[in-house]
Design a protein around this motif. Structure first.
Motif, PDB file in Angstrom:
ATOM      1  N   MET A 168       0.736  -1.190   0.186  1.00 50.97           N
ATOM      2  CA  MET A 168       0.034   0.112  -0.121  1.00 50.97           C
ATOM      3  C   MET A 168       0.813   1.088  -0.001  1.00 50.97           C
ATOM      4  N   LYS A 169       0.758   2.252  -0.976  1.00 48.50           N
ATOM      5  CA  LYS A 169       1.500   3.299  -1.233  1.00 48.50           C
ATOM      6  C   LYS A 169       0.826   4.635  -0.744  1.00 48.50           C
ATOM      7  N   SER A 170       1.367   5.199   0.216  1.00 50.02           N
ATOM      8  CA  SER A 170       0.644   6.166   0.957  1.00 50.02           C
ATOM      9  C   SER A 170       0.686   7.783  -0.066  1.00 50.02           C
ATOM     10  N   GLN A 171      -0.278   8.518  -0.200  1.00 46.92           N
ATOM     11  CA  GLN A 171       0.010   9.723  -0.817  1.00 46.92           C
ATOM     12  C   GLN A 171       0.642  10.709   0.369  1.00 46.92           C
ATOM     13  N   VAL A 172       1.392  11.512  -0.105  1.00 51.74           N
ATOM     14  CA  VAL A 172       1.997  12.613   0.996  1.00 51.74           C
ATOM     15  C   VAL A 172       1.624  14.007   0.455  1.00 51.74           C
ATOM     16  N   LYS A 173       0.961  14.665   1.393  1.00 50.66           N
ATOM     17  CA  LYS A 173       0.402  16.159   1.119  1.00 50.66           C
ATOM     18  C   LYS A 173       0.781  17.127   2.316  1.00 50.66           C
ATOM     19  N   PRO A 174       0.981  18.287   1.570  1.00 48.68           N
ATOM     20  CA  PRO A 174       1.067  19.217   2.980  1.00 48.68           C
ATOM     21  C   PRO A 174      -0.104  19.460   3.817  1.00 48.68           C
TER      22      PRO A 174
END
Length: 88
Positions: free
Chosen positions: A1-7
């Motif tokens: 499972m790949k997480s999205q990274v957001k500020p």
């Protein structure tokens, strides 16, 4: 499972969109603040699955600890006791 990274600014301005996206994809989102990871956002079903997996891992760890401490009975003993119960 790949997480999205957001500020965190993206979280503040796109909350409804994030809820929809994560609910549909079931992929977690990592929220950063000043470039540092601060939060993980996931849908409820994924969280519940995570909690169940964690509970099972804790049970396995407890079982392993019991075995290491010698608190167990052999399978032969257990089946022998069950056979005795059947004979009653």
């Amino acid at each position: 499972m790949k997480s999205q990274v957001k500020p965190i600014s993206y979280l503040k301005s796109h909350a409804a969109e994030i809820v929809k996206e994560i609910s549909e994809s079931r992929e977690p989102m990592l929220i950063t603040q000043n470039g540092e990871a601060k939060l993980v956002i996931m849908d409820v079903r994924s969280y519940e699955d995570y909690e169940q997996t964690l509970a099972l891992l804790k049970i396995l760890a407890l079982g392993n600890r019991e075995i290491e401490q010698g608190h167990f009975r052999s399978a032969c003993e257990v089946f022998s006791d069950l056979d005795k119960e059947d004979d009653r």
